[in-house]
Enzyme design. Sequence first.
Site: not given
Length: 353
Positions: A246, A186, A242, A135, A218
Amino acid sequence: MKIAVLPGDGIGPEIVAQAVNVLTGLNLNLEMTEAPIGGAGYEAAGDPLPDATLKLAKEADAVLLGAVGDWKYDKLERHLRPERGLLRIRKELNLFANLRPALLYPELASASTLKPEVVSGLDIMIVRELTGDIYFGQPRGISTLENGEREGINTMRYSESEIKRIGRVAFEIAMKRNKKVCSVDKANVLETTELWRQVMIELSKEYPEVELSHMYVDNAAMQLIRAPKQFDVMVTGNIFGDILSDEASMLTGSIGMLPSASLDANNKGMYEPSHGSAPDIAGKNIANPLATILSAAMMLRYTFNDEANATRIESAVKKALADGYRTADIYTEGTKKVTCSEMGEAVLSALKS
Ligand code: IPM
Ligand code: MG
């Protein structure tokens, strides 16, 4: 206690109004002052984070924010877009720790798209790093290569100290819960998160009572849908957090239910629903104000250390749900469909009963 109230765009003003009513209903000594941010900031002062708004937020003890963004600003230069206002205020106030609790209210078990037995009893705390990662990493931008083709660049980076301070927040929260931290990375592909994993392991030595596990992002996305109740505290970087937050919100029935707290090192905080500005339903008085109302409860808990009143708000939300009140996003047959303001009033009257 000074609160900067930043309604923002889209449904922001409607949902914030309900949270302000609930806070006012507590009869605490709160001084609430409004200022524009996002598209509203751009309209008022040509800047998604006007200087006056930033000043107000810096001087306040806490910030209550609605949401930012509207498609009509998509064509503006990037630094003038609503989202920049939100990212800048997070950075300026050093709000590195974003807490997003995904909690299923039993009344909403059937509102989730997942089977009730998969989600009932769900109680996850997602701890998302908020001021680093891809970001904010440099270099970034869109440039033109020698062959005339355009190239977009963003950079994922985390320093050891940034990882450590968010890790500490996660471990401390886990100590007050079920003492389990799942760190999401990851590390099989990205060096940034390979370091993330190493630092989490080092830090875990200071918290021998907490069980630390690791999961690739994942797999975490898959496990959240397959068996979400395996999680207690999840800690992860800005971009993964983020996305996963959601996803987790839908386990709770609706993204309209998920509050958030963004804290600095001294528990000064900004409190906002995890959802966006939903311009498609703005101004219709049908949005779900509960995520914002629950964010106000988090404000009392984390910044003002007022557990009693935080619980009072949360109990009032539970009562409104138990009484059958539902906004459109969580409506199921046999319940009472209400507007945004009616839901706010239902919480307020539950608070006073
Ligand atoms: C969130 C939002 C923001 C983010 C956007 C609006 C910049 O999606 O708070 O999760 O990406 O952090
Ligand atoms: Mg998001």
